[in-house]
Design a protein around this motif. Structure first.
Motif, PDB file in Angstrom:
ATOM      1  N   MET A  96       0.853  -1.182   0.000  1.00 33.54           N
ATOM      2  CA  MET A  96       0.000   0.000   0.000  1.00 33.54           C
ATOM      3  C   MET A  96       0.889   1.232   0.000  1.00 33.54           C
ATOM      4  O   MET A  96       1.901   1.283   0.703  1.00 33.54           O
ATOM      5  N   GLU A  97       0.509   2.235  -0.789  1.00 31.76           N
ATOM      6  CA  GLU A  97       1.258   3.479  -0.854  1.00 31.76           C
ATOM      7  C   GLU A  97       0.282   4.648  -0.810  1.00 31.76           C
ATOM      8  O   GLU A  97      -0.902   4.497  -1.138  1.00 31.76           O
ATOM      9  N   PRO A  98       0.734   5.835  -0.382  1.00 27.92           N
ATOM     10  CA  PRO A  98      -0.166   6.990  -0.354  1.00 27.92           C
ATOM     11  C   PRO A  98      -0.536   7.426  -1.762  1.00 27.92           C
ATOM     12  O   PRO A  98       0.316   7.521  -2.648  1.00 27.92           O
TER      13      PRO A  98
ATOM     14  N   GLY B 110      -6.559  12.095   0.159  1.00 33.94           N
ATOM     15  CA  GLY B 110      -5.712  10.958  -0.149  1.00 33.94           C
ATOM     16  C   GLY B 110      -6.140   9.694   0.571  1.00 33.94           C
ATOM     17  O   GLY B 110      -6.873   9.734   1.560  1.00 33.94           O
ATOM     18  N   ILE B 111      -5.691   8.567   0.023  1.00 33.01           N
ATOM     19  CA  ILE B 111      -5.946   7.258   0.608  1.00 33.01           C
ATOM     20  C   ILE B 111      -4.678   6.434   0.487  1.00 33.01           C
ATOM     21  O   ILE B 111      -3.703   6.862  -0.146  1.00 33.01           O
ATOM     22  N   GLU B 112      -4.709   5.253   1.085  1.00 34.40           N
ATOM     23  CA  GLU B 112      -3.627   4.291   0.896  1.00 34.40           C
ATOM     24  C   GLU B 112      -4.121   3.168   0.010  1.00 34.40           C
ATOM     25  O   GLU B 112      -5.217   2.652   0.222  1.00 34.40           O
ATOM     26  N   GLY B 113      -3.310   2.790  -0.988  1.00 37.22           N
ATOM     27  CA  GLY B 113      -3.728   1.717  -1.870  1.00 37.22           C
ATOM     28  C   GLY B 113      -2.651   1.375  -2.878  1.00 37.22           C
ATOM     29  O   GLY B 113      -1.542   1.896  -2.836  1.00 37.22           O
TER      30      GLY B 113
ATOM     31  N   LYS C 259      -1.524   1.700  -6.668  1.00 35.10           N
ATOM     32  CA  LYS C 259      -1.808   2.616  -7.773  1.00 35.10           C
ATOM     33  C   LYS C 259      -2.342   1.892  -8.998  1.00 35.10           C
ATOM     34  O   LYS C 259      -3.345   2.314  -9.607  1.00 35.10           O
ATOM     35  N   GLN C 260      -1.712   0.791  -9.391  1.00 32.33           N
ATOM     36  CA  GLN C 260      -2.136   0.068 -10.584  1.00 32.33           C
ATOM     37  C   GLN C 260      -3.561  -0.474 -10.420  1.00 32.33           C
ATOM     38  O   GLN C 260      -4.396  -0.347 -11.322  1.00 32.33           O
ATOM     39  N   LYS C 261      -3.843  -1.077  -9.246  1.00 32.08           N
ATOM     40  CA  LYS C 261      -5.172  -1.638  -9.010  1.00 32.08           C
ATOM     41  C   LYS C 261      -6.216  -0.531  -8.898  1.00 32.08           C
ATOM     42  O   LYS C 261      -7.362  -0.704  -9.323  1.00 32.08           O
ATOM     43  N   PHE C 262      -5.821   0.612  -8.324  1.00 28.80           N
ATOM     44  CA  PHE C 262      -6.732   1.747  -8.225  1.00 28.80           C
ATOM     45  C   PHE C 262      -7.138   2.210  -9.623  1.00 28.80           C
ATOM     46  O   PHE C 262      -8.324   2.439  -9.900  1.00 28.80           O
ATOM     47  N   HIS C 263      -6.159   2.339 -10.522  1.00 30.70           N
ATOM     48  CA  HIS C 263      -6.461   2.742 -11.895  1.00 30.70           C
ATOM     49  C   HIS C 263      -7.349   1.715 -12.579  1.00 30.70           C
ATOM     50  O   HIS C 263      -8.323   2.071 -13.266  1.00 30.70           O
ATOM     51  N   GLN C 264      -7.022   0.434 -12.411  1.00 27.72           N
ATOM     52  CA  GLN C 264      -7.813  -0.620 -13.041  1.00 27.72           C
ATOM     53  C   GLN C 264      -9.257  -0.586 -12.563  1.00 27.72           C
ATOM     54  O   GLN C 264     -10.195  -0.738 -13.350  1.00 27.72           O
TER      55      GLN C 264
ATOM     56  N   THR D 163       3.812  13.899   3.829  1.00 32.66           N
ATOM     57  CA  THR D 163       5.000  13.407   4.519  1.00 32.66           C
ATOM     58  C   THR D 163       5.470  12.092   3.932  1.00 32.66           C
ATOM     59  O   THR D 163       6.652  11.890   3.661  1.00 32.66           O
ATOM     60  N   LYS D 164       4.509  11.172   3.705  1.00 32.20           N
ATOM     61  CA  LYS D 164       4.872   9.860   3.163  1.00 32.20           C
ATOM     62  C   LYS D 164       5.421   9.988   1.748  1.00 32.20           C
ATOM     63  O   LYS D 164       6.368   9.300   1.365  1.00 32.20           O
ATOM     64  N   LYS D 165       4.802  10.896   0.913  1.00 29.99           N
ATOM     65  CA  LYS D 165       5.284  11.058  -0.450  1.00 29.99           C
ATOM     66  C   LYS D 165       6.680  11.661  -0.457  1.00 29.99           C
ATOM     67  O   LYS D 165       7.536  11.288  -1.254  1.00 29.99           O
TER      68      LYS D 165
END
Length: 429
Positions: free
Chosen positions: A268-270, A304-307, A309-314, A419-421
């Motif tokens: 999971m990423e921001p 923002g959320i955590e997730g 990126k590829q699956k979010f786009h899909q 901060t995370k980014k």
């Protein structure tokens, strides 16, 4: 009547405890087995029976319902020796006398008997088990009336006999009947779950077979044409292109199924919603123009959320693509974000809409609102990805007016996100 009231009160506690144990067991069965829950119920029942005892003044005889949970546990659970040991131990705390040795004799002998016949007992029909439990309780109570001298009690002997020879067998029958109903309910639920799983597997297998067979059949046909020496070079190249497209279509069906069964969200990423959704909108602009669909974006900055990126786009490509295709005559697609205690993404279209039945079936294996043109895999993947990212989906639709998908995720505060980014960029640099 005091002893009768006492016994009925004790019996009602055992019944309430049994029903409460079943309800709690339904919630705890992920952590505890039914065997463990039943054992706890029996121990607590015996403790209650020892607490709510009745003693007639001037006579050293204590009356209780301990034999009811003992007989139930010995026959249904096969733990008679364990329960008998517990009863003898508690009775021994009250003193080693004639009553103690009679307890050892009765409960020890019946514990061994129940332990030997438990498997035979469980093979009987439900009605036979209920009647057998009642008869054993009656015979046990009848035998105790002689050894305890109940026949010769000067104080309300008729009431004592009624409590011993009627209330206890009836209580055992009632509890046995409730247990049989619980067993039947559990078995019925398990059969229903199993049949639904089998049905889902059959439908999924049939759908996968159908969706893969179609492009493979077409590919095989063009391969046969390629084997002919009479085709031109131009047709040869065209046929090769068609075969590649059909094989890619079959591969896409398999990949969609794999994405549904295992979203593979490894890390999971921001994610900044505005940034990610703008990329999805940009990707779908050509399709929207071909369908005369205008895309309107209303984003709240900094959400923002955590997730993944590829699956979010899909996920959102599938939702927006379906929304665009539901407006063949053109329309407006609105992509909006809003925040309360969570972050929500709203995808609104002005398409044909869905009926209540269609909405309730969304996400089912291979159910599609497109009829023969769709596989239903896309929306299945959407539901799978949203669940994997700890989100929820709510759908509202009206025929002729359009559909709204509301996807809600846990919020990631903007300052935490930045901060995370920043940390991620520093690591990459």
């Amino acid at each position: 009547m005091e002893l009768t009231v006492y016994f009925f009160f004790n019996l009602s506690l055992l019944i309430v405890l049994l029903l409460s144990g079943f309800l709690c067991g339904e919630k705890l069965r992920r952590y505890w087995s039914y065997q463990a829950i039943c054992n706890i119920y029996l121990i607590i029942s015996l403790v209650i029976c020892f607490i709510f005892t009745y003693e007639i003044e001037g006579i050293e005889v204590v009356f209780d319902l301990r034999k009811v949970p003992f007989i139930i546990g010995g026959l249904y659970m096969g733990i008679g020796p364990f329960l008998a040991t517990f009863i003898v131990f508690v009775r021994g705390l009250l003193g080693i006398d004639f009553g103690f040795w009679m307890t050892v004799l009765y409960y020890g002998g019946l514990a061994i008997l129940f332990w030997r016949i438990a498997s035979w007992f469980l093979k009987r029909s439900p009605m036979q088990r209920i009647l057998f439990t009642g008869c054993v309780t009656f015979l046990f109570s009848f035998a105790q009336t002689f050894t305890m001298g109940i026949w010769h009690l000067p104080h309300s002997s008729a009431e004592v006999l009624f409590a011993y020879l009627v209330i206890q067998p009836i209580g055992a029958v009632i509890i046995s009947y409730i247990i049989e109903e619980i067993i039947m309910t559990i078995q019925l639920r398990q059969r229903t779950i199993k049949s639904k799983r089998i049905e889902a597997v059959e439908r999924m297998g049939a759908a996968i077979s159908h969706e893969i067979r179609n492009p493979l059949t077409a590919a095989i046909g063009f391969v046969q044409l390629l084997q002919s020496n009479a085709i031109s070079k131009e047709n040869h190249t065209h046929y090769i292109s068609i075969i590649k497209n059909e094989l890619k279509s079959a591969e896409r069906v398999i990949q969609d199924y794999l994405n549904f069964s295992n979203p593979e969200i490894k890390s999971m990423e921001p994610l900044l919603l505005q940034e990610e959704l703008e990329q999805v909108v940009q990707l779908l602009q050509p399709l929207a123009k071909r369908n005369s669909v205008k895309i309107v974006s209303i984003f709240s900055p900094g959400e923002g959320i955590e997730g993944d990126k590829q699956k979010f786009h899909q996920c959102f490509v599938n939702i927006m693509k379906n929304a665009i295709e539901s407006m063949p005559e053109g329309g407006i697609l609105t992509v909006e974000t809003e925040r309360t205690t969570t972050v929500s993404i709203l995808i609104k279209d002005t398409g044909s809409g869905m009926t209540l039945e269609q909405m309730t079936r969304l996400g089912e294996p291979y159910y599609s609102t497109k009829g023969s043109k769709g596989t239903g895999l896309g929306i299945m993947v959407v539901y799978s990805i949203v669940r994997a990212m700890n989100g929820t989906i709510h759908v509202e639709s009206e025929i002729g007016k359009g559909t709204t998908f509301k996807i809600t995720f846990p919020s990631l505060l903007s300052n935490s996100l930045e901060t995370k980014k920043t940390e991620k960029e520093l690591v990459m640099s």
